[in-house]
Design an enzyme around this catalytic site. Structure first.
Site, PDB file in Angstrom:
ATOM      1  N   GLU A 187     -51.205 -28.441  22.375  1.00  7.07           N
ATOM      2  CA  GLU A 187     -52.586 -27.944  22.352  1.00  7.07           C
ATOM      3  C   GLU A 187     -52.809 -27.385  20.963  1.00  7.07           C
ATOM      4  OE1 GLU A 187     -54.220 -25.573  25.676  1.00  7.07           O
ATOM      5  OE2 GLU A 187     -55.627 -24.769  24.185  1.00  7.07           O
ATOM      6  N   HIS A 224     -55.235 -27.726  17.578  1.00 10.18           N
ATOM      7  CA  HIS A 224     -56.604 -28.185  17.337  1.00 10.18           C
ATOM      8  C   HIS A 224     -56.920 -28.418  15.869  1.00 10.18           C
ATOM      9  CE1 HIS A 224     -57.309 -27.375  21.507  1.00 10.18           C
ATOM     10  NE2 HIS A 224     -57.022 -26.101  21.365  1.00 10.18           N
ATOM     11  N   HIS A 255     -59.142 -28.929  28.894  1.00 11.57           N
ATOM     12  CA  HIS A 255     -59.127 -27.769  27.990  1.00 11.57           C
ATOM     13  C   HIS A 255     -60.310 -26.851  28.288  1.00 11.57           C
ATOM     14  CE1 HIS A 255     -59.763 -25.571  24.212  1.00 11.57           C
ATOM     15  NE2 HIS A 255     -58.456 -25.657  24.077  1.00 11.57           N
ATOM     16  N   ASP A 294     -51.671 -23.491  20.667  1.00 15.06           N
ATOM     17  CA  ASP A 294     -53.117 -23.253  20.591  1.00 15.06           C
ATOM     18  C   ASP A 294     -53.556 -22.872  19.176  1.00 15.06           C
ATOM     19  OD1 ASP A 294     -55.609 -23.441  21.684  1.00 15.06           O
ATOM     20  OD2 ASP A 294     -55.380 -21.813  23.110  1.00 15.06           O
TER      21      ASP A 294
HETATM   22  C1  GRE Z   1     -59.282 -22.869  22.189  1.00 15.61           C
HETATM   23  O1  GRE Z   1     -59.992 -23.849  21.956  1.00 15.61           O
HETATM   24  O2  GRE Z   1     -58.166 -22.985  22.660  1.00 15.61           O
HETATM   25  C2  GRE Z   1     -59.828 -21.521  21.864  1.00 15.61           C
HETATM   26  C3  GRE Z   1     -61.111 -21.418  21.369  1.00 15.61           C
HETATM   27  C4  GRE Z   1     -61.606 -20.168  21.037  1.00 15.61           C
HETATM   28  C5  GRE Z   1     -60.838 -19.055  21.212  1.00 15.61           C
HETATM   29  C6  GRE Z   1     -59.558 -19.146  21.722  1.00 15.61           C
HETATM   30  C7  GRE Z   1     -59.051 -20.365  22.049  1.00 15.61           C
HETATM   31  O3  GRE Z   1     -61.868 -22.528  21.207  1.00 15.61           O
HETATM   32  O4  GRE Z   1     -57.813 -20.477  22.550  1.00 15.61           O
HETATM   33 ZN    ZN Z   2     -57.016 -24.651  22.884  1.00 15.30          ZN
END
Ligand code: GRE
Ligand code: ZN
Length: 327
Positions: free
Chosen positions: A8, A10, A164, A288
């Site tokens: 996970e 991003h 997600h 994350d």
């Molecule tokens: C995520 O996409 O995992 C996320 C966000 C914003 C804050 C925390 C978070 O988009 O984990």
């Molecule tokens: Zn995330």
């Protein structure tokens, strides 16, 4: 631990990065923005320092799912997937990709998923919760009948679907009135996402497509803790199954069709609960990043009090097997 896999993780494009700004203070946003846009240099250095060999990269949230003009959603997913393919192809031994798909239009989502998996080599699909369709104040969930052909294609392509988080619609949030801190990762992300996962189970989706795999982050968005009780009441043979379509006990689907990751939830006792409830073979390391600190995730995981066989399974081998990373 060396050679971890994280899934996970991003990134953003110039077009999507603004969606993440509200989650950060003004002082730290510029650094997080840079991190989101970088799928190379500083990310690779961090991964090296954290013992992460492979990261499966996905678009930030809510992006495609929040573009209620369907044409915009279709275009955004297509452009984001093209950009991600280009970035991943520069370091193919370190990065893989999840597809973004415009579920505002199930047929377009099927087409984009096929393109991403078959032409671009993506290893799965990641969706940021419900889609807004046609107007801002619309939330469309994927247990609905119009999504069955999409799920059939996910099963046919044999790729995991990562559900997600996103926030629930702000217009329908009486329960948090006056308490805006309950939105987002503090609470509502997990309520929203865990509830969506239960809708998928209750709709009988996994009776129709028993080979589907759904991945949940954040150690299962509250499900491992409460799945016995939900199963006890809502299963077809439970104490009060109000309109449930699923044939078997909820807990069976959770154990056979779901995986959970450690993204953003660096807590050993919560991980142990997941390991016992869903089985260690269905728990996978994730960070994350850049919403969380990659170093904190890796340091916690490497030192967590679990057996070394379990650490290797969760840190590397379960993800390698699920995503066929060795093929
Ligand atoms: C995520 O996409 O995992 C996320 C966000 C914003 C804050 C925390 C978070 O988009 O984990
Ligand atoms: Zn995330």
């Amino acid at each position: 631990m060396h050679d971890k896999v994280a899934l996970e993780e991003h990134f953003a494009t110039e077009e999507t990065v603004g969606d993440s700004e509200i989650f950060f203070g003004k002082d730290i946003w510029p650094a997080r923005k840079k991190d989101l846009l970088d799928v190379a240099d500083s990310r690779l250095r961090r991964m090296d320092a954290c013992g992460i060999r492979t990261a499966i990269i996905s678009l930030n949230a809510p992006t495609v799912q929040a573009r209620y003009d369907t044409k915009d959603a279709i275009g955004m997913a297509h452009r984001a997937n093209d950009k991600l393919a280009e970035l991943v192809d520069r370091n193919p031994d370190r990065f893989r990709a999840f597809a973004a798909v415009p579920l505002q239009d199930p047929d377009a989502a099927i087409e984009e998923l096929r393109r991403a998996v078959q032409d671009l080599g993506f290893v799965g699909v990641l969706v940021n919760g419900f889609s807004q369709i046609g107007e801002e104040d619309n939330a469309t969930y994927y247990d609905l009948p119009q999504y069955r052909p999409f799920w059939a294609e996910v099963e046919r392509l044999d790729v995991p679907f990562y559900l997600h988080p996103r926030n629930p619609l702000a217009s329908r949030q009486q329960i948090i009135e006056g308490h805006p801190w309950l939105m987002g990762p503090a609470w509502q992300f997990s309520v929203e996402t865990g509830t969506h996962a239960l809708r998928l189970i209750g709709s009988g989706l996994f009776d129709a497509f028993p080979k589907l795999t759904v991945v949940l982050g954040h150690l299962g968005e509250f499900l491992p803790y409460n799945i016995w009780r939900t199963s006890h009441w809502a299963s077809a043979d439970g104490r009060n199954p109000l309109g449930v379509q699923a044939k078997r006990p909820f807990i069976d689907y959770f154990r056979e069709n779901f995986y959970v990751t450690t993204s953003g939830n660096f807590r050993t006792m919560a991980m142990r609960n997941s390991m016992e409830e869903i089985g260690t073979a269905r728990v996978m390391f994730s960070t994350d990043f850049p919403f969380e600190d990659m170093e904190e995730a890796a340091t916690w995981f490497d030192q967590a009090e679990i057996g070394e066989n379990d650490r290797e399974a969760i840190g590397r081998d379960n993800a390698r097997r699920l995503f066929k990373l060795d093929d």
